[in-house]
Design a protein around this motif. Structure first.
Motif, PDB file in Angstrom:
ATOM      1  N   LEU A  80     -25.318   4.052 -54.307  1.00  0.00           N
ATOM      2  CA  LEU A  80     -24.051   3.331 -54.202  1.00  0.00           C
ATOM      3  C   LEU A  80     -23.203   3.881 -53.056  1.00  0.00           C
ATOM      4  N   THR A  81     -23.266   5.203 -52.867  1.00  0.00           N
ATOM      5  CA  THR A  81     -22.569   5.804 -51.739  1.00  0.00           C
ATOM      6  C   THR A  81     -23.057   5.197 -50.427  1.00  0.00           C
ATOM      7  N   LEU A  82     -24.372   5.013 -50.336  1.00  0.00           N
ATOM      8  CA  LEU A  82     -24.959   4.417 -49.140  1.00  0.00           C
ATOM      9  C   LEU A  82     -24.378   3.029 -48.873  1.00  0.00           C
ATOM     10  N   TRP A  83     -24.376   2.163 -49.890  1.00  0.00           N
ATOM     11  CA  TRP A  83     -23.928   0.786 -49.675  1.00  0.00           C
ATOM     12  C   TRP A  83     -22.426   0.712 -49.426  1.00  0.00           C
ATOM     13  N   ILE A  84     -21.664   1.556 -50.077  1.00  0.00           N
ATOM     14  CA  ILE A  84     -20.218   1.580 -49.830  1.00  0.00           C
ATOM     15  C   ILE A  84     -19.932   1.962 -48.390  1.00  0.00           C
ATOM     16  N   ASN A  85     -20.620   3.003 -47.920  1.00  0.00           N
ATOM     17  CA  ASN A  85     -20.347   3.480 -46.565  1.00  0.00           C
ATOM     18  C   ASN A  85     -20.878   2.514 -45.502  1.00  0.00           C
ATOM     19  N   ILE A  86     -21.990   1.847 -45.783  1.00  0.00           N
ATOM     20  CA  ILE A  86     -22.478   0.831 -44.852  1.00  0.00           C
ATOM     21  C   ILE A  86     -21.471  -0.310 -44.748  1.00  0.00           C
ATOM     22  N   GLY A  87     -20.956  -0.744 -45.894  1.00  0.00           N
ATOM     23  CA  GLY A  87     -19.940  -1.789 -45.871  1.00  0.00           C
ATOM     24  C   GLY A  87     -18.692  -1.351 -45.119  1.00  0.00           C
ATOM     25  N   GLY A  88     -18.282  -0.098 -45.335  1.00  0.00           N
ATOM     26  CA  GLY A  88     -17.124   0.418 -44.616  1.00  0.00           C
ATOM     27  C   GLY A  88     -17.355   0.483 -43.116  1.00  0.00           C
TER      28      GLY A  88
END
Length: 482
Positions: free
Chosen positions: A356-364
């Protein structure tokens, strides 16, 4: 946990105050020995160094953080720490050999100038030493040895400052002198840290321990790259759309804004290992909420101090070429704060949901890139600062939403919102004052006292909590004297 947190947080903050204080004291040196173009080149080297820190050792230090604190077997603790150390040393040495051998090509690509190969090689040596020091210093955190962490930080700061001033200013080495100073400071920190951690860093390497740590940290690598994009896309796009000179102005504004890290260092250094150690306790969520409110009180006061007095600070410390950097501070201070506030959203790490950290940061990263792409051509470096702030607000919102799902914490959001609005109103009033410098300074100082009073009235921090904090400090002071 709260008592241990504030004890360790204070110790982590002291070297940060020294480091940030010297950083500001050295601003007149930077602006006199470096042109905005040279400062822009230095900024690009540091951007590349940040990318290296996120990728070269595959974030194995985060694996140590997750497994070392929770492990009770002393032998396994040594295996985790030692394996991570040798893996990091190997990866960074390989990185150093590769980048130095390709210096002519990489220098042109990264800095954008073909005449800085020697400077680039110095920068790579610094990145090598700093990458190893990063793991070593963090090991003090995972072992809850906050005093040794502080000593290492102070040693690096003082060594770097003394060498940089001597070489860059008195000997006239300019940018090369600053980099030699930074390299010397990182090497001094490595020597102290490794010698102090002899019991943890032994000639031991266990593949199974490395596999455990990398399974946890590997998803954080692409996530780290996304964070890197969010952190540095503003500077990369300024360099693309504008110029190295504009990048130098932005860099000075960022350096001033980064003083807000004084609040973050103590909280960040102490909170994460304590949460991982105590998260099973039923009282930990309440204590996290208390710590978050205390953090926001100090953060908002420092936000006002930097954003409200930015023009006066730059006029005092820099030359006229850099005065216009004040316009980005009001956006960059909250951006830097919010970018580090993920520590108050620990649910994802506790649940080991690092994907989830990965997808949050990619979106950011995508959002930050889009904001910068549209705002920089319209508003210049102020557009970059505003874009950065918007991107981090979105990322923190996502972190908090998922964290609350896995590890709920009862935050007092109405009080936090009122406090933030009060700080913004005071900052706006401070920047609209039309009088001379002396009268403006007096009125801004008055506004600071008004803001502190209003923040207490919102309930973000209570009088009882302030009284307890004062009594605790008095008690510690009396014990120290005795």
């Amino acid at each position: 946990m709260i008592r241990a947190f504030f004890h360790d947080s204070l110790i982590y903050t002291i070297p940060a105050i020294l480091s940030r204080g010297l950083s500001i004291i050295l601003v007149p040196l930077y602006t006199r020995v470096l042109s905005p173009v040279d400062y822009g080149a230095l900024d690009m080297l540091m951007v590349f160094g940040s990318l290296a820190n996120l990728t070269v050792a595959l974030e194995v230090s985060q694996g140590v953080a997750r497994f070392y604190a929770a492990e009770e077997d002393g032998v396994k603790k040594v295996q985790y720490a030692s394996t991570a150390f040798w893996f990091t040393l190997f990866c960074y040495t390989l990185f150093l050999v590769f980048t130095i051998s390709l210096a002519p090509l990489l220098s042109q690509f990264i800095i954008g100038r073909a005449d800085l190969d020697p400077v680039f090689r110095l920068g790579m040596a610094y990145i090598w030493a700093n990458g190893i020091f990063y793991l070593v210093q963090n090991q003090f955190r995972w072992e809850l040895r906050s005093k040794q962490y502080a000593i290492a930080s102070v040693l690096v700061t003082l060594t770097t400052a003394s060498l940089a001033v001597t070489l860059a200013y008195f000997l006239g080495w300019g940018l090369s002198g600053l980099l030699w100073g930074m390299l010397g400071g990182a090497l001094a920190g490595c020597f102290y840290g490794i010698s102090s951690l002899r019991a943890s860093f032994q000639p031991v390497f266990k593949k199974e321990r490395l596999k455990e740590m990398l399974l946890f940290s590997a998803p954080l690598v692409p996530s780290g790259i996304a964070v890197f994009i969010s952190h540095y896309i503003d500077r990369l796009m300024i360099n693309h759309f504008l110029s190295l000179g504009d990048l130098g102005l932005y860099g000075i504004g960022f350096r001033l804004s980064s003083i807000v890290g004084l609040v973050m260092v103590g909280f960040q250094g102490a909170l994460t290992p304590l949460i991982y150690t105590n998260y099973k306790s039923s009282d930990t969520p309440r204590q996290i909420a208390v710590i978050f409110r205390a953090f926001l009180f100090f953060a908002l006061m420092l936000f006002f101090g930097l954003a409200g007095f930015a023009d006066e600070i730059l006029r005092l410390l820099t030359t006229p070429d850099y005065y216009s950097a004040a316009g980005v501070v009001v956006f960059l201070v909250p951006a830097i704060l919010i970018s580090n506030m993920y520590i108050f959203a620990p649910g994802i790490g506790i649940a080991k949901k690092t994907h989830l950290t990965l997808w949050i940061n990619i979106g950011g990263a995508l959002a930050n890139t889009c904001f910068n792409y549209f705002l920089i051509p319209l508003f210049g470096i102020r557009g970059a600062a505003a874009a950065t702030l918007l991107g981090y607000v979105l990322v923190f919102t996502a972190y908090m939403r998922f964290s609350q799902k896995f590890y709920p914490v009862a935050h007092n959001w109405p009080a936090l919102g009122k406090a933030t609005f009060a700080a913004l109103a005071c900052i706006l009033a401070a920047n609209l004052l039309p009088f001379g410098m002396l009268l403006n300074l007096f009125l801004k100082g008055t506004l600071a006292f008004v803001l502190a009073f209003v923040l207490i009235r919102t309930g973000i921090i209570t009088r009882e909590e302030l009284s307890k904090a004062v009594r605790a400090l008095q008690s510690r002071f009396i014990q120290g004297k005795s």
